[in-house]
Design a protein around this motif. Structure first.
Motif, PDB file in Angstrom:
ATOM      1  N   SER A  21       0.847  -1.202   0.000  1.00 11.52           N
ATOM      2  CA  SER A  21       0.000   0.000   0.000  1.00 11.52           C
ATOM      3  C   SER A  21       0.878   1.246   0.000  1.00 11.52           C
ATOM      4  CB  SER A  21      -0.903   0.022   1.239  1.00 11.52           C
ATOM      5  OG  SER A  21      -1.798  -1.055   1.243  1.00 11.52           O
ATOM      6  N   PRO A  22       0.856   2.044  -1.066  1.00 15.03           N
ATOM      7  CA  PRO A  22       1.644   3.271  -1.120  1.00 15.03           C
ATOM      8  C   PRO A  22       0.872   4.468  -0.579  1.00 15.03           C
ATOM      9  CG  PRO A  22       0.661   2.882  -3.252  1.00 15.03           C
ATOM     10  CD  PRO A  22       0.198   1.752  -2.357  1.00 15.03           C
ATOM     11  N   ASN A  23       1.602   5.480  -0.112  1.00 13.52           N
ATOM     12  CA  ASN A  23       0.911   6.731   0.222  1.00 13.52           C
ATOM     13  C   ASN A  23       0.798   7.599  -1.028  1.00 13.52           C
ATOM     14  OD1 ASN A  23       3.390   8.081  -0.058  1.00 13.52           O
ATOM     15  ND2 ASN A  23       3.380   8.932   2.000  1.00 13.52           N
ATOM     16  N   VAL A  52       9.431  -0.929  -6.065  1.00 14.41           N
ATOM     17  CA  VAL A  52       9.257  -1.660  -4.806  1.00 14.41           C
ATOM     18  C   VAL A  52       8.544  -2.991  -5.051  1.00 14.41           C
ATOM     19  CG1 VAL A  52       8.168  -1.604  -2.531  1.00 14.41           C
ATOM     20  CG2 VAL A  52       9.376   0.407  -3.399  1.00 14.41           C
ATOM     21  N   ILE A  53       7.568  -3.006  -5.941  1.00 15.21           N
ATOM     22  CA  ILE A  53       6.909  -4.268  -6.288  1.00 15.21           C
ATOM     23  C   ILE A  53       7.942  -5.269  -6.808  1.00 15.21           C
ATOM     24  CG2 ILE A  53       5.324  -5.372  -7.919  1.00 15.21           C
ATOM     25  CD1 ILE A  53       3.556  -2.868  -7.707  1.00 15.21           C
ATOM     26  N   VAL A  67      -2.718  -3.362  -2.652  1.00 15.10           N
ATOM     27  CA  VAL A  67      -4.033  -3.356  -2.005  1.00 15.10           C
ATOM     28  C   VAL A  67      -4.242  -1.998  -1.337  1.00 15.10           C
ATOM     29  CG1 VAL A  67      -4.040  -5.843  -1.578  1.00 15.10           C
ATOM     30  CG2 VAL A  67      -3.152  -4.293   0.171  1.00 15.10           C
ATOM     31  N   PRO A  68      -5.490  -1.539  -1.218  1.00 11.40           N
ATOM     32  CA  PRO A  68      -5.729  -0.325  -0.431  1.00 11.40           C
ATOM     33  C   PRO A  68      -5.377  -0.593   1.026  1.00 11.40           C
ATOM     34  CG  PRO A  68      -7.799  -1.385  -1.009  1.00 11.40           C
ATOM     35  CD  PRO A  68      -6.734  -2.109  -1.763  1.00 11.40           C
ATOM     36  N   GLU A  69      -4.902   0.427   1.728  1.00 12.06           N
ATOM     37  CA  GLU A  69      -4.490   0.195   3.111  1.00 12.06           C
ATOM     38  C   GLU A  69      -5.638  -0.291   3.980  1.00 12.06           C
ATOM     39  OE1 GLU A  69      -1.832   2.144   6.693  1.00 12.06           O
ATOM     40  OE2 GLU A  69      -3.116   3.451   5.511  1.00 12.06           O
ATOM     41  N   SER A  70      -6.862   0.040   3.616  1.00 12.39           N
ATOM     42  CA  SER A  70      -8.018  -0.422   4.376  1.00 12.39           C
ATOM     43  C   SER A  70      -8.132  -1.945   4.380  1.00 12.39           C
ATOM     44  CB  SER A  70      -9.305   0.181   3.807  1.00 12.39           C
ATOM     45  OG  SER A  70      -9.491  -0.215   2.456  1.00 12.39           O
ATOM     46  N   MET A  71      -7.451  -2.604   3.435  1.00 10.99           N
ATOM     47  CA  MET A  71      -7.467  -4.062   3.358  1.00 10.99           C
ATOM     48  C   MET A  71      -6.253  -4.709   4.027  1.00 10.99           C
ATOM     49  SD  MET A  71     -10.152  -5.386   1.852  1.00 10.99           S
ATOM     50  CE  MET A  71     -10.967  -4.252   2.993  1.00 10.99           C
ATOM     51  N   MET A  72      -5.364  -3.895   4.619  1.00  9.51           N
ATOM     52  CA  MET A  72      -4.131  -4.450   5.158  1.00  9.51           C
ATOM     53  C   MET A  72      -4.382  -5.399   6.327  1.00  9.51           C
ATOM     54  SD  MET A  72      -0.993  -4.609   4.367  1.00  9.51           S
ATOM     55  CE  MET A  72      -0.500  -3.192   3.374  1.00  9.51           C
TER      56      MET A  72
END
Length: 269
Positions: free
Chosen positions: A134-136, A147-148, A160-165
């Motif tokens: 999840s990037p900012n 990074v990937i 993934v969106p950070e909400s799914m972390m």
């Protein structure tokens, strides 16, 4: 990749990432540096990978273009204040710590930073990690791809969106433990039926490995693959029925959701 890649922390996960970078030739050994608390760990990294290593976190933070925060979450409160004044503009910071949100890490640095939060898992140690990324908002598409590529050097990676972390932690970050329990239970049953312990672990582990590859490589629904093994009136459907009777799937779902809730609780504290 013509960038210096730095690691604050030199434990198992950092070692797996360093090994992947070097094996995939994403960077030369002279482009990777790491800091560790102990001289013994410094020497281990130097001997194992041939990279530059030190006990000085600030030195690594100052030199790196991509900086991995590879320490335990409870160390962030110590490490970030130590390095934040030497972090350069444009530097990419990668956090692999559970429970440390993008917002919390940005606040700890107290300035705008390029930040990517990643949750890998321990199969990274054998080149088979699954990583959620999840990037900012400050990370460019090109930087994200760099990074990937690093995380794909020792497994698979998905943005993934950070909400799914928290869900990522439940389904992959922590899940190797559930799988090990399943393998151990299958081996225990085989031992009870007379198979030697070492052989039982091999049969069980290889069956899990092969089954996972079937899901990934065929693209078939796991239920369809299960049905294909279950002959009418046969041995497999007998075992499946007993698992259902024991609440197997519900136990897995409940356990994983408890893991996710614990991750959310940690992030909020």
């Amino acid at each position: 990749m013509e960038k210096m890649i730095g690691f604050i922390g030199g434990g198992n996960m950092a070692s797996a990432i360093i090994g992947g970078i070097i094996k995939a030739e994403l960077a030369g050994k002279d482009q990777v540096l790491a800091s560790c608390k102990s001289r013994k760990s410094v020497e281990r990294l130097q001997e194992q990978f041939g990279i530059c290593a030190t006990t000085d976190n600030r030195e690594v933070a100052a030199k790196a273009d991509i900086l991995f925060l590879a320490v335990k979450p409870n160390m962030f409160a110590t490490v970030i204040p130590e390095i934040r004044d030497v972090v350069k503009e444009g530097q990419i910071i990668v956090s692999i710590a559970a429970g440390q949100t993008i917002e919390a890490i940005e606040a700890a640095f107290g300035k705008e930073i390029k930040l990517i939060r990643v949750m890998p898992n321990t199969p990274a140690l054998v080149g088979e990690a699954m990583s959620g990324i999840s990037p900012n908002a400050l990370i460019s598409p090109e930087e994200l791809q760099e990074v990937i590529a690093i995380f794909e050097s020792f497994g698979e990676a998905e943005v993934v969106p950070e909400s799914m972390m928290d869900a990522v932690i439940g389904v992959s970050g922590s899940s190797p433990a559930y799988v090990y329990m399943f393998i151990e239970a299958m081996a225990d049953a085989a031992v009870a039926d007379g198979m030697p312990r070492a052989q039982a672990y091999k049969f069980a582990a290889q069956s899990v490995l092969g089954s996972a590859k079937m899901v990934l490589e065929t693209g078939m629904h796991p239920g369809a693959l299960k049905d294909a093994v279950c002959s009418p009136g046969g041995t497999t459907i007998e075992a499946v029925a007993k698992l259902e009777e024991s609440g197997f799937r519900q136990s897995v779902i409940a356990a994983q959701r408890a893991c996710v809730q614990k991750s959310k609780d940690i992030s909020e504290n």
